[in-house]
Design an enzyme around this catalytic site. Structure first.
Site, short mmCIF file in Angstrom:
data_model
loop_
_atom_site.label_atom_id
_atom_site.label_comp_id
_atom_site.label_asym_id
_atom_site.label_seq_id
_atom_site.Cartn_x
_atom_site.Cartn_y
_atom_site.Cartn_z
N CYS A 1 4.79 19.19 17.90
CA CYS A 1 4.49 17.96 18.63
C CYS A 1 3.92 16.95 17.66
O CYS A 1 3.81 17.21 16.47
CB CYS A 1 3.58 18.24 19.82
N ARG B 1 -1.50 11.04 30.63
CA ARG B 1 -1.50 12.51 30.60
C ARG B 1 -2.92 13.05 30.65
O ARG B 1 -3.14 14.14 31.17
CB ARG B 1 -0.83 13.01 29.31
N LYS C 1 -9.47 17.96 31.89
CA LYS C 1 -8.05 18.35 31.85
C LYS C 1 -7.87 19.75 31.26
O LYS C 1 -7.19 20.60 31.82
CB LYS C 1 -7.27 17.33 31.00
N ASN C 2 -8.50 19.98 30.10
CA ASN C 2 -8.24 21.24 29.40
C ASN C 2 -8.97 22.44 30.02
O ASN C 2 -8.80 23.57 29.57
CB ASN C 2 -8.57 21.10 27.91
N ARG D 1 2.02 23.57 15.75
CA ARG D 1 1.45 24.23 16.91
C ARG D 1 2.26 25.44 17.40
O ARG D 1 2.74 25.46 18.55
CB ARG D 1 1.22 23.23 18.05
N ASP E 1 -10.26 16.53 19.07
CA ASP E 1 -9.86 15.60 20.13
C ASP E 1 -10.69 14.32 20.14
O ASP E 1 -10.42 13.41 20.93
CB ASP E 1 -9.93 16.29 21.51
N1 EPU Z 1 -2.30 28.01 15.97
C1 EPU Z 1 -1.45 28.86 15.32
N2 EPU Z 1 -0.86 29.86 16.04
C2 EPU Z 1 -1.09 30.03 17.37
C3 EPU Z 1 -1.98 29.17 18.03
C4 EPU Z 1 -2.57 28.16 17.30
O1 EPU Z 1 -1.22 28.73 14.12
O2 EPU Z 1 -0.52 30.96 17.96
C5 EPU Z 1 -2.96 26.92 15.23
C6 EPU Z 1 -2.53 25.52 15.71
O3 EPU Z 1 -1.32 25.12 15.15
C7 EPU Z 1 -3.72 24.68 15.30
C8 EPU Z 1 -4.91 25.64 15.48
O4 EPU Z 1 -4.36 26.95 15.51
O5 EPU Z 1 -3.60 24.32 13.96
C9 EPU Z 1 -5.72 25.45 16.72
O6 EPU Z 1 -4.85 25.31 17.83
P1 EPU Z 1 -5.22 25.79 19.29
O7 EPU Z 1 -4.31 26.91 19.66
O8 EPU Z 1 -6.67 26.02 19.41
O9 EPU Z 1 -4.81 24.52 20.15
P2 EPU Z 1 -4.24 24.55 21.62
O10 EPU Z 1 -4.80 25.67 22.34
O11 EPU Z 1 -2.75 24.39 21.56
C10 EPU Z 1 -6.12 23.12 22.73
C11 EPU Z 1 -6.20 21.83 23.51
C12 EPU Z 1 -5.93 20.67 22.57
C13 EPU Z 1 -7.00 20.69 21.46
C14 EPU Z 1 -6.96 22.05 20.74
C15 EPU Z 1 -8.04 22.20 19.69
C16 EPU Z 1 -5.51 22.52 25.72
C17 EPU Z 1 -4.50 22.46 26.80
N3 EPU Z 1 -5.21 21.87 24.57
O12 EPU Z 1 -4.80 23.17 22.19
O13 EPU Z 1 -6.08 19.48 23.34
O14 EPU Z 1 -6.76 19.67 20.55
O15 EPU Z 1 -7.10 23.12 21.70
O16 EPU Z 1 -9.30 22.04 20.25
O17 EPU Z 1 -6.56 23.11 25.89
C18 EPU Z 1 -5.70 17.22 23.87
O18 EPU Z 1 -6.31 17.42 24.94
O19 EPU Z 1 -5.38 16.07 23.49
C19 EPU Z 1 -5.33 18.37 23.04
C20 EPU Z 1 -4.39 18.29 22.11
#
Ligand code: EPU
Length: 417
Positions: free
Chosen positions: A116, A396, A22-23, A121, A304
């Site tokens: 969320c 999802r 998915k990701n 996030r 995850d």
């Molecule tokens: N963060 C910030 N500012 C930002 C971006 C992130 O503070 O601008 C923080 C977040 O709040 C979090 C940390 O950085 O505490 C890491 O977040 P990240 O941005 O890496 O997460 P994401 O990109 O929103 C993806 C996956 C998630 C997975 C995380 C961590 C996708 C679509 N989603 O989310 O997947 O948990 O990386 O590996 O790739 C899931 O599949 O169930 C899922 C939640």
């Protein structure tokens, strides 16, 4: 609302095939925005999040052909640059259109995702990076609006290695003027997958998979055809299913190379994991040992998989401390596992899990995708009947998990509302 009903106690035995990731699929779909030509993706998982992303692309004016697992995306006629609240609120990965729309069309408007179930996030790091590349970014009425001439390559340091942030900026940088260097970039395999696809489209990206990624901007990108890698988190979930039921599962299309942290921890608690010609065999043993876990960005233990390993530690023979370092609120499953008899205490970022001889089935509620998987795992191992409600979270991100578990011998059924 649909629910999943499980009568626990069966060992899971047999073969399961892992679906596309998915990701990885979501950013690859977003990358199609960067070219006028038609991209073809194979091994796309049949999931609700993929449907939501398709809806978003259609809303922008793209056309999508194909069946469930192979799709062809044509973005030639995109005429709308806005990701509306209705779509972003159902799936925050919708923000992945930010970088590509801005790079190709010079303007974009994306609803700000709210918090969320697992944390606040924010997307501040995505926005700061785009500003550094010359975009003008404003936030008004719940929407981010960004505009730019041609984006300019520059050096960007991410305060936190953000996965979708790295992906967004990598996509934007492909069409920027000059070289962009991303420091403290996310090293997740899905980032590498996106870089490989972009390079196939004619981009010039080096060192994805390390924490310093270099992108040399090019004038334009062309079409590519790409087969999405198998989902490491789905594979990990079935590895835990074997462990928690003392089962014996041959996992086909198991991306073991991306599952080192999980594999090492599972071996420590007594699970056997062996590569065979046709897949990876995972054998659970009794008793389940206990182990401490700390989630971290890749190659650390994946957040995850935290909820799923916690279900397993709930019936381990000792005490384990599970520390969540990536998201600030990812322990929503704890209260539900407790309803099944788990002995878990939360202290700050850590959950202290005292293994019990068994869990007992109970009605529980899924709160997010991985929490749902954890409750299914707890349910298949528990004594008696577990009813998991709000299972739309599962749809999802897990392709037909109930059917796959059933084929392995679980007594599980989805009950329609
Ligand atoms: N963060 C910030 N500012 C930002 C971006 C992130 O503070 O601008 C923080 C977040 O709040 C979090 C940390 O950085 O505490 C890491 O977040 P990240 O941005 O890496 O997460 P994401 O990109 O929103 C993806 C996956 C998630 C997975 C995380 C961590 C996708 C679509 N989603 O989310 O997947 O948990 O990386 O590996 O790739 C899931 O599949 O169930 C899922 C939640």
């Amino acid at each position: 609302m649909d629910r999943i009903v499980i009568e626990g106690g069966n060992r899971l035995i047999g073969e399961v095939k892992i679906s596309g990731a998915k990701n990885a699929a979501l950013p690859l779909m977003a990358a199609s925005i960067l070219t006028e030509e038609n991209n073809t993706l194979h091994n796309v998982p049949d999931l609700k999040d993929i449907d939501t992303f398709k809806k978003l692309l259609l809303h922008l004016g793209a056309a999508i052909e194909g069946g469930k697992n192979t799709i062809r995306i044509c973005t030639k006629d995109i005429k709308n640059y806005e990701a509306p609240y209705e779509l972003v609120k159902t799936m925050r990965a919708s923000v992945l259109v930010l970088g590509p729309l801005l790079a190709r069309f010079k303007k974009v408007k994306v609803s700000l995702p709210g918090g969320c179930a697992i944390g606040a996030r924010p997307i501040n790091l995505h926005l700061a990076a785009l500003e550094k590349m010359g975009a003008e970014v404003t936030i008004e009425h719940g929407y981010v609006t960004a505009s730019a001439g041609r984006l300019k390559g520059t050096k960007i340091y991410f305060d936190i290695p953000t996965v979708t942030g790295t992906e967004n900026i990598m996509m934007a940088a492909c069409l920027a003027d000059g070289r962009t260097i991303l420091e403290n970039a996310a090293c997740e395999p899905e980032v590498v997958e996106l870089a490989n696809m972009l390079n196939k489209m004619g981009a010039c990206i080096e060192d994805a998979g390390t924490d310093v990624i270099t992108i040399e901007g090019v004038k334009g990108l062309k079409a590519a055809e790409y087969t999405i890698m198998p989902d490491r988190i789905e594979a990990g979930t079935f590895m835990v299913a074997a462990g928690i039921t003392q089962g014996n599962i041959l996992i086909k299309d198991c991306p073991l190379q991306h599952l080192d942290a999980l594999t090492l921890k599972l071996k420590e608690v007594g699970v056997e994991i062996k590569s065979e010609n046709s897949g990876v065999r995972v054998i659970g043993n009794y008793p389940v040992g206990s182990v401490d876990i700390k989630t971290l960005p890749h190659p650390g233990f994946p957040t995850d998989m935290q909820a799923q390993i916690m279900a397993m530690m709930s019936i381990a023979s000792g005490l384990s401390v599970i520390t969540e370092n990536v998201f600030e609120n990812r322990f929503m499953h704890v209260a539900e596992l407790r309803r099944m008899g788990a002995d878990i205490k939360i202290e700050g970022k850590s959950a202290i899990v005292r293994g019990r001889p068994f869990l007992s089935g109970a009605p529980v509620m899924a709160t997010d995708l991985r929490a749902s998987a954890s409750l299914i795992l707890a349910g298949i191992a528990a004594h008696g009947i577990t009813e998991v409600s709000r299972v739309y979270h599962l749809d999802r991100g897990y392709e037909r998990i109930d059917e796959k578990m059933k084929k392995l011998g679980a007594n599980i059924k989805k009950v329609k509302a």
